[in-house]
Design an enzyme around this catalytic site. Sequence first.
Site, PDB file in Angstrom:
ATOM      1  N   SER A 124       0.839  -1.194   0.000  1.00  0.00           N
ATOM      2  CA  SER A 124       0.000   0.000   0.000  1.00  0.00           C
ATOM      3  C   SER A 124       0.871   1.239   0.000  1.00  0.00           C
ATOM      4  O   SER A 124       1.982   1.236   0.559  1.00  0.00           O
ATOM      5  CB  SER A 124      -0.843  -0.010   1.272  1.00  0.00           C
ATOM      6  OG  SER A 124      -1.420   1.263   1.499  1.00  0.00           O
ATOM      7  N   TYR A 148      -1.880  -1.196  10.882  1.00  0.00           N
ATOM      8  CA  TYR A 148      -2.159  -1.751   9.550  1.00  0.00           C
ATOM      9  C   TYR A 148      -1.000  -1.431   8.598  1.00  0.00           C
ATOM     10  O   TYR A 148      -0.456  -2.316   7.933  1.00  0.00           O
ATOM     11  CB  TYR A 148      -3.473  -1.174   8.999  1.00  0.00           C
ATOM     12  CG  TYR A 148      -3.562  -1.242   7.500  1.00  0.00           C
ATOM     13  CD1 TYR A 148      -3.831  -2.436   6.860  1.00  0.00           C
ATOM     14  CD2 TYR A 148      -3.338  -0.100   6.715  1.00  0.00           C
ATOM     15  CE1 TYR A 148      -3.866  -2.500   5.468  1.00  0.00           C
ATOM     16  CE2 TYR A 148      -3.380  -0.156   5.334  1.00  0.00           C
ATOM     17  CZ  TYR A 148      -3.637  -1.364   4.716  1.00  0.00           C
ATOM     18  OH  TYR A 148      -3.660  -1.419   3.353  1.00  0.00           O
ATOM     19  N   LYS A 152       2.093  -3.814   6.570  1.00  0.00           N
ATOM     20  CA  LYS A 152       2.502  -3.782   5.152  1.00  0.00           C
ATOM     21  C   LYS A 152       4.008  -3.533   5.045  1.00  0.00           C
ATOM     22  O   LYS A 152       4.716  -4.191   4.279  1.00  0.00           O
ATOM     23  CB  LYS A 152       1.734  -2.686   4.399  1.00  0.00           C
ATOM     24  CG  LYS A 152       0.244  -2.937   4.285  1.00  0.00           C
ATOM     25  CD  LYS A 152      -0.075  -4.141   3.422  1.00  0.00           C
ATOM     26  CE  LYS A 152      -1.561  -4.426   3.313  1.00  0.00           C
ATOM     27  NZ  LYS A 152      -1.845  -5.762   2.741  1.00  0.00           N
TER      28      LYS A 152
END
Length: 335
Positions: A124, A148, A152
């Site tokens: 992302s 989150y 990644k």
Amino acid sequence: MKVLVTGGAGYIGSHTVVELLNDNHEVIIVDNFSNSNPEVLNRIKEITNKEFKFYEVDLLDEEKFEKVFKENQIDATIHFAGYKAVGESVEKPISYYHNNLTSTFILCDLMKKYSVKKLVFSSSATVYGMNNSSPLLETMPLSATNPYGMTKLMIEQILGDLYKSDNSWGIALLRYFNPIGAHESGRIGENPNGIPNNLMPYITQVAVKKREKLSIFGSDYDTHDGTGVRDYIHVVDLAKGHIKALEKFENETGVEAFNLGTGDGISVLDLVNAFKGINNVDIPYELVSRRAGDVATCYADSSKALKELNWKTEKSLEDMCRDSWKWQSNNPNGY
Ligand code: UFG
């Protein structure tokens, strides 16, 4: 190729499966429906008129997951499965770290055991953190501002180390900007649980009158109209980027990150106005204060993907708005 797609029933996963099948790849989906719906599988069949294999398996269940590798001669994996809500990750950090990291460890162990060494990972643009200026380049320093995003970033680093330890892997880290839109059939699309966190599903739910009005988070950013600027990309263009990444690493090894975005900065108000004009629907909104953790501007430099993957976006903002609305208006309650 025979491609394992983890999280293949999800929003980006399902659109990628359609493109894989259209390109005559064999597909094996693994999904536990933790944030998706079994109906998507019927819709994929309907759109493509092609068959694929499906396993309802949680990646954390290593024994069950191993059966997928035993029963199929997999050539490559596209790894979408994972938790993805920024706000929820702040509330439940251990659950996010546990789920996203452990499932990736199990996947990589199984891939190694069964000599599957081609991997495309869903990363992302969040890995660029808050301190870089757009357009964002793959070479910029990385950081994360929530659990989150940290999962990644950590997985990107772990996969980098994996390659260093064994140069026979071929790994693409795809850094997505803001996927919106839906398949042009209007049969598959984004189907968030509960109140949408992201802008486009919120807009479409206001348009379909499931929600009263949109709150625009911040109108005092240093942008052309004061609202946040992002790089919205049609989910079908994004899906096609995965096929290009698979093709690149089919006969190559290495680990490489690629931005997948359009390179265009679109503000919240630009998107709302485009959606209204193209679809001829009203989107009532109010301007409210900024959302914690948001940056003013985030858009891609995707020239590396053009040069090395021969990938570029083909769909316009108009396509994105029209297809998002077609999906939502034909499926007002999702699947
Ligand atoms: N926004 C609103 N109102 C809403 C929702 C969003 O005004 O109800 C605004 C946001 O403030 C932002 C823009 O719309 O300016 C886009 O917000 P999204 O939540 O749709 O997307 P983000 O750019 O915040 O986040 C997305 C992904 C994340 C990912 C991040 C990486 O959802 O998973 O991009 O850049 F981490």
